[in-house]
Design a protein around this motif. Sequence first.
Motif, PDB file in Angstrom:
ATOM      1  N   ALA A  98       0.818  -1.226   0.000  1.00  0.00           N
ATOM      2  CA  ALA A  98       0.000   0.000   0.000  1.00  0.00           C
ATOM      3  C   ALA A  98       0.845   1.268   0.000  1.00  0.00           C
ATOM      4  N   PRO A  99       1.901   1.403   0.816  1.00  0.00           N
ATOM      5  CA  PRO A  99       2.725   2.613   0.762  1.00  0.00           C
ATOM      6  C   PRO A  99       3.335   2.873  -0.610  1.00  0.00           C
ATOM      7  N   ALA A 100       3.792   1.819  -1.289  1.00  0.00           N
ATOM      8  CA  ALA A 100       4.373   1.977  -2.624  1.00  0.00           C
ATOM      9  C   ALA A 100       3.315   2.469  -3.604  1.00  0.00           C
ATOM     10  N   ARG A 101       2.151   1.840  -3.595  1.00  0.00           N
ATOM     11  CA  ARG A 101       1.087   2.217  -4.530  1.00  0.00           C
ATOM     12  C   ARG A 101       0.532   3.611  -4.216  1.00  0.00           C
ATOM     13  N   ASN A 102       0.393   3.925  -2.933  1.00  0.00           N
ATOM     14  CA  ASN A 102      -0.142   5.239  -2.555  1.00  0.00           C
ATOM     15  C   ASN A 102       0.798   6.365  -2.975  1.00  0.00           C
ATOM     16  N   TYR A 103       2.105   6.154  -2.785  1.00  0.00           N
ATOM     17  CA  TYR A 103       3.070   7.173  -3.176  1.00  0.00           C
ATOM     18  C   TYR A 103       3.080   7.346  -4.693  1.00  0.00           C
ATOM     19  N   LEU A 104       2.903   6.224  -5.416  1.00  0.00           N
ATOM     20  CA  LEU A 104       2.844   6.298  -6.878  1.00  0.00           C
ATOM     21  C   LEU A 104       1.662   7.162  -7.309  1.00  0.00           C
ATOM     22  N   GLU A 105       0.498   6.954  -6.709  1.00  0.00           N
ATOM     23  CA  GLU A 105      -0.678   7.748  -7.064  1.00  0.00           C
ATOM     24  C   GLU A 105      -0.459   9.220  -6.726  1.00  0.00           C
ATOM     25  N   GLU A 106       0.198   9.471  -5.607  1.00  0.00           N
ATOM     26  CA  GLU A 106       0.503  10.846  -5.224  1.00  0.00           C
ATOM     27  C   GLU A 106       1.399  11.522  -6.261  1.00  0.00           C
ATOM     28  N   LEU A 107       2.404  10.805  -6.729  1.00  0.00           N
ATOM     29  CA  LEU A 107       3.319  11.359  -7.737  1.00  0.00           C
ATOM     30  C   LEU A 107       2.593  11.611  -9.058  1.00  0.00           C
ATOM     31  N   LYS A 108       1.737  10.689  -9.450  1.00  0.00           N
ATOM     32  CA  LYS A 108       0.993  10.860 -10.703  1.00  0.00           C
ATOM     33  C   LYS A 108       0.126  12.116 -10.644  1.00  0.00           C
ATOM     34  N   ASN A 109      -0.544  12.324  -9.505  1.00  0.00           N
ATOM     35  CA  ASN A 109      -1.392  13.508  -9.354  1.00  0.00           C
ATOM     36  C   ASN A 109      -0.572  14.793  -9.321  1.00  0.00           C
ATOM     37  N   ARG A 110       0.573  14.735  -8.664  1.00  0.00           N
ATOM     38  CA  ARG A 110       1.410  15.920  -8.530  1.00  0.00           C
ATOM     39  C   ARG A 110       2.062  16.298  -9.855  1.00  0.00           C
ATOM     40  N   LEU A 111       2.540  15.280 -10.593  1.00  0.00           N
ATOM     41  CA  LEU A 111       3.262  15.546 -11.837  1.00  0.00           C
ATOM     42  C   LEU A 111       2.335  15.620 -13.045  1.00  0.00           C
ATOM     43  N   GLY A 112       1.109  15.174 -12.887  1.00  0.00           N
ATOM     44  CA  GLY A 112       0.152  15.244 -13.979  1.00  0.00           C
ATOM     45  C   GLY A 112       0.434  14.264 -15.095  1.00  0.00           C
TER      46      GLY A 112
END
Length: 500
Positions: free
Chosen positions: A344-358
């Motif tokens: 979950a931490p790996a996947r959650n951080y990935l989603e955060e990066l996708k949203n931040r970087l667009g």
Amino acid sequence: MKQGFSHEKYLEEQSKYILERVQNWDKLYLEFGGKLMFDMHAKRCLPGYQENAKLELLATLRDKAEIIICVHAGDIERNKVRGDSGITYDSDVLRLIDDLRSYDLDVNSVLITRYEEQPAAKMFASKLERRGIRTYTHHAIPGYPSDVDVIVSDEGYGSNVFIETTKPIVVVTAPGPGSGKLATCLNQLYHEHKRGRKAGYAKFETFPVWNVPLKHPLNVAYEAATADLKDFNMIDSFYLEATGTTAVNYNRDMEMFPVIKRIIERITGQEIYHSPTDMGVNCIKAGIIDDEVVREASRQEIIRRYLRAACDYKLGAIDTETFHRQKMIMEGQALKVEDRAVVAPARNYLEELKNRLGKAEGITVTAIQLPDGRIVTGRNSQLMSAPASAILNAVKVLGNIPDEMHLLPPIIIEPILDMKTTALKMKKYILNSEEILMALSISAVTNPAAATAMKHLSGLDGSQAHSTTFASKADQKIYRKLGMDITCDPQYLSDSLFYI
């Protein structure tokens, strides 16, 4: 990390039981199933078990034991590779001899089984002999293993060479399954009795554990580990009928037992074993000191096995049946991949990066759970892979190094990248975990923070990791060497078809 297994108690009980079994015979042929060394599956499922416990066990018996190593000629011919180490079976024989000698154990010889003059096998035999290692060959016996009349005769076992041994315990081991260990033991048994000697057979195999419940996660984890072989655990009906007590065994031993029983009775002239469990000398349960710790460790192994199977299926390395079997095993224990703490931490951080970087393409994350439970993440960049980044962040945490402090200055990284893109003409120029650690070791000469980080690399041993895409073979290799268990989501980082 909590310990669920006492290594010392296990060695004491196991060696004592083997010596008790030897007392019944002038010589005991002991078939060693599973991995003789680097048994990482047992280490993961039994926290406290040491991966070379079997070698340590043999070391306690060195005055009474010698070793025969079997290898199937067909495996040599097709360059069969061990999945855990990535080396061929013939190379693993050489490594095994070196490791046994390092424990001052007596290697009697190497036996090449089902030998039919295969060119590669013939060359390997010559190589061994020129290095001073006694080497023998056995041919395949027609009708084996069902035609007992032919097998136990001069045309069967009698037509294969007898290996002279001098000690009361003869351990028969191999690089992997299907190498002919059982046939070798029974062949020796035949020749010993023809010579009027009282010799016996027993089997040493860690899993499944006969005296823990059938659906105990420890035994289910074994099913997960052998899903590609279609092994499954079952109650030993022979043992139940003979003793009235429940014992766990697995399908192949159960299927083969009636034949093995007949062969042994034909050779010895007496009924010795009533069940496949009787043949075993496994004392693993004696070392379990915290059952709940072992259960949880085994559950985590089941999840790891499923994630590995999902990746292998995506890569085309296993069939649909094996993948579905792994999924059924995991779900049968009411587990899901999110029960692995780093997923979950790996996947959650990935989603955060996708949203931040667009953007969604070209981004991957690796999360590491340190032995003390803390979670550290790292992402890929133009400089390094996500697993490499996560390692640097993890040793920063262990060494109390501020996150904003750089461990690798450009003066060190840039020449490496330049060499890869210009001299080596590589298109993929980011640094993997091995290259990052090399750079870190160089930086440590002048950078005190890097020197501190280097000292804490050993603190990663026992850590768990998860990557949101396939990790490269180079990254996975370094994680294994550091003692870290890494899993991956079955996703590619890019659309490139060539993937290493």
